[in-house]
Design a protein around this motif. Structure first.
Motif, PDB file in Angstrom:
ATOM      1  N   ASN A 180      16.611  51.554  94.195  1.00  0.00           N
ATOM      2  CA  ASN A 180      16.994  51.204  92.833  1.00  0.00           C
ATOM      3  C   ASN A 180      15.710  50.904  92.068  1.00  0.00           C
ATOM      4  N   GLU A 184      17.372  48.013  84.221  1.00  0.00           N
ATOM      5  CA  GLU A 184      18.613  48.594  83.716  1.00  0.00           C
ATOM      6  C   GLU A 184      19.569  48.926  84.860  1.00  0.00           C
ATOM      7  N   ILE A 185      19.005  49.216  86.031  1.00  0.00           N
ATOM      8  CA  ILE A 185      19.812  49.513  87.217  1.00  0.00           C
ATOM      9  C   ILE A 185      20.317  48.227  87.859  1.00  0.00           C
ATOM     10  N   TRP A 256      26.027  62.009  85.554  1.00  0.00           N
ATOM     11  CA  TRP A 256      25.125  61.078  84.908  1.00  0.00           C
ATOM     12  C   TRP A 256      24.293  61.770  83.831  1.00  0.00           C
ATOM     13  N   GLU A 259      20.655  63.574  86.249  1.00  0.00           N
ATOM     14  CA  GLU A 259      21.034  63.639  87.661  1.00  0.00           C
ATOM     15  C   GLU A 259      20.434  64.883  88.285  1.00  0.00           C
ATOM     16  N   LEU A 293      10.737  63.205  86.177  1.00  0.00           N
ATOM     17  CA  LEU A 293      11.727  62.273  85.652  1.00  0.00           C
ATOM     18  C   LEU A 293      11.068  61.223  84.757  1.00  0.00           C
ATOM     19  N   ASP A 294       9.859  60.806  85.104  1.00  0.00           N
ATOM     20  CA  ASP A 294       9.167  59.824  84.273  1.00  0.00           C
ATOM     21  C   ASP A 294       8.648  60.431  82.971  1.00  0.00           C
ATOM     22  N   LEU A 307      11.568  56.038  83.963  1.00  0.00           N
ATOM     23  CA  LEU A 307      13.007  56.223  83.976  1.00  0.00           C
ATOM     24  C   LEU A 307      13.650  55.305  85.007  1.00  0.00           C
ATOM     25  N   PRO A 308      14.620  54.488  84.626  1.00  0.00           N
ATOM     26  CA  PRO A 308      15.365  53.730  85.637  1.00  0.00           C
ATOM     27  C   PRO A 308      16.253  54.693  86.423  1.00  0.00           C
ATOM     28  N   TYR A 309      16.330  54.522  87.724  1.00  0.00           N
ATOM     29  CA  TYR A 309      17.134  55.457  88.517  1.00  0.00           C
ATOM     30  C   TYR A 309      17.630  54.822  89.796  1.00  0.00           C
ATOM     31  N   SER A 333      20.337  58.541  86.753  1.00  0.00           N
ATOM     32  CA  SER A 333      19.909  57.505  85.829  1.00  0.00           C
ATOM     33  C   SER A 333      21.002  57.204  84.823  1.00  0.00           C
ATOM     34  N   LEU A 335      20.217  55.984  81.891  1.00  0.00           N
ATOM     35  CA  LEU A 335      19.591  56.022  80.573  1.00  0.00           C
ATOM     36  C   LEU A 335      19.950  57.335  79.877  1.00  0.00           C
TER      37      LEU A 335
END
Length: 384
Positions: A180, A184-185, A256, A259, A293-294, A307-309, A333, A335
């Motif tokens: 995690n 945000e997660i 998501w 994803e 992803l970032d 990125l929160p994931y 994520s 977001l």
């Protein structure tokens, strides 16, 4: 002290309350002999597993987790090496490469409350199993994406080694390594780390995956995960990257806002079954994917937001369905745009009726686009 691989040394020690800690060293270092000097008292016991009579799902009741550490300041981080902060941490050594230890506040444990089990509609049993913390690096300000390929390879080895050992433990039915990242997660510690849950049952989502895989195999004689990967590669519109041994794609029915699935080209049930070459490339491909992803959302003030994931390894259960299960990683994520989260409201939380505002093809196109610049790994770009 044992060898996890010819280049990775594993050392097993005990913390002050009897929990295990394992060091996975990929650098030359002194033997791991530091003692845990804390006065921790008796280790926490896991609680109960209660079965929901309406769904058949098992729910862990773990009231002791209300007291777990919550977003401490950096100088009180329990995952930094001891000596870097103002208090002794969970890791007695002054530095480390990769560390795995038993969670101090476990949902599942071999040390569970041993009250009498109850059966019938209101069924409960002790919450046996195991919960472990995986520290990816001693650097508090790092992330998995910032690791070197060699360090990411050490983490892969730790995941596989722990999967093998946990799968041999009594009562364990399923092993799930995951990470995690981001408040945000719901993370409670900023230090880059993941977890491994060894469940005494097969979780609900894994049961669903198995049921679909069994239906497909009974109908076609083929492994569903392999056919899904082949279909995604043939279509191409949702492919993100392709290597010699691994491919990443956005699933056709992504739930998501962001994803991605990462899957091996060979049918394997779990991380243990991967060859050395497959593990080597996994470290490279996974870093490439996380760095994309970032960069998924546009940079602000010259920096892309992290990125929160949630990233989780879907492996075959320990005792059932291993002939039809296929290893894959799911990264997701919440977001949906910078500063805006997808909340699981009435439809998703109430009945599992998912609605995704972002077409999967758009997610994949963006991940391909951000892979054309910046620091990417060796695997070639998906050519569509």
């Amino acid at each position: 002290m044992t060898q996890a691989t010819p280049t990775i040394r594993r050392t097993r020690r005990l913390l002050a309350d009897g929990r295990e800690i394992l060091y996975y060293d990929d650098r030359a270092s002194a033997p791991r002999t530091a003692e845990d000097s804390r006065d921790l008292g008796e280790r926490a016991l896991a609680g109960q597993l209660r079965r929901d009579p309406l769904t058949g799902d098992w729910v862990a009741i773990a009231g002791h987790r209300l007291n777990r550490t919550f977003l401490p300041p950096k100088n009180e981080c329990p995952l930094c090496p001891t000596g870097r902060g103002t208090v002794p941490s969970e890791i007695p050594e002054a530095d480390y490469d990769v560390v795995v230890f038993e969670n101090r506040f476990p949902s599942f444990s071999a040390h569970a409350e041993e009250g009498a089990a109850a059966h019938g509609l209101l069924e409960h049993v002790p919450a046996h199993g195991r919960c472990e913390v995986v520290c990816f690096t001693s650097d508090h300000d790092a992330s998995f994406a910032s690791l070197t390929p060699s360090r990411a390879r050490t983490v892969v080895e730790a995941w596989a080694d722990r999967t093998a050992e946990l799968s041999r433990q009594a009562r364990v039915e399923h092993v799930f390594p995951f990470e995690n990242r981001g408040q945000e997660i719901g993370v409670t510690l900023h230090h880059p780390h993941g977890q491994i849950y060894a469940y005494p049952f097969v979780p609900a989502r894994t049961q669903s995956l198995l049921a679909e895989a069994r239906r497909h195999h009974d109908r076609t004689g083929r492994v569903l995960g392999a056919d899904v990967l082949a279909a995604e590669r043939a279509d191409g519109s949702r492919m993100v990257l392709e290597g010699e041994h691994w491919s990443a794609y956005v699933p056709y029915a992504a739930r998501w806002p962001v994803e991605v699935h990462l899957a091996p080209h060979r049918d394997v049930p779990d991380l243990v079954a991967l060859t050395g070459e497959e593990r080597d490339e996994l470290a490279e491909v996974y870093l490439d994917l996380l760095r994309r992803l970032d960069r998924y959302y546009p940079a602000r003030d010259g920096q892309s937001p992290r990125l929160p994931y949630i990233a989780g390894w879907h492996q075959a259960p320990v005792h059932v369905g291993r002939d039809i299960s296929r290893l894959h990683l799911q990264v997701m994520s919440v977001l949906r745009s910078p500063g805006k989260l997808k909340y699981l409201a009435g439809s998703e939380s109430g009945v599992g009726g998912w609605v995704n505002d972002v077409p999967p093809e758009r997610i994949a196109a963006r991940l391909r686009e951000v892979g054309k610049t910046g620091d990417v790994g060796e695997p070639r770009e998906a050519g569509r």
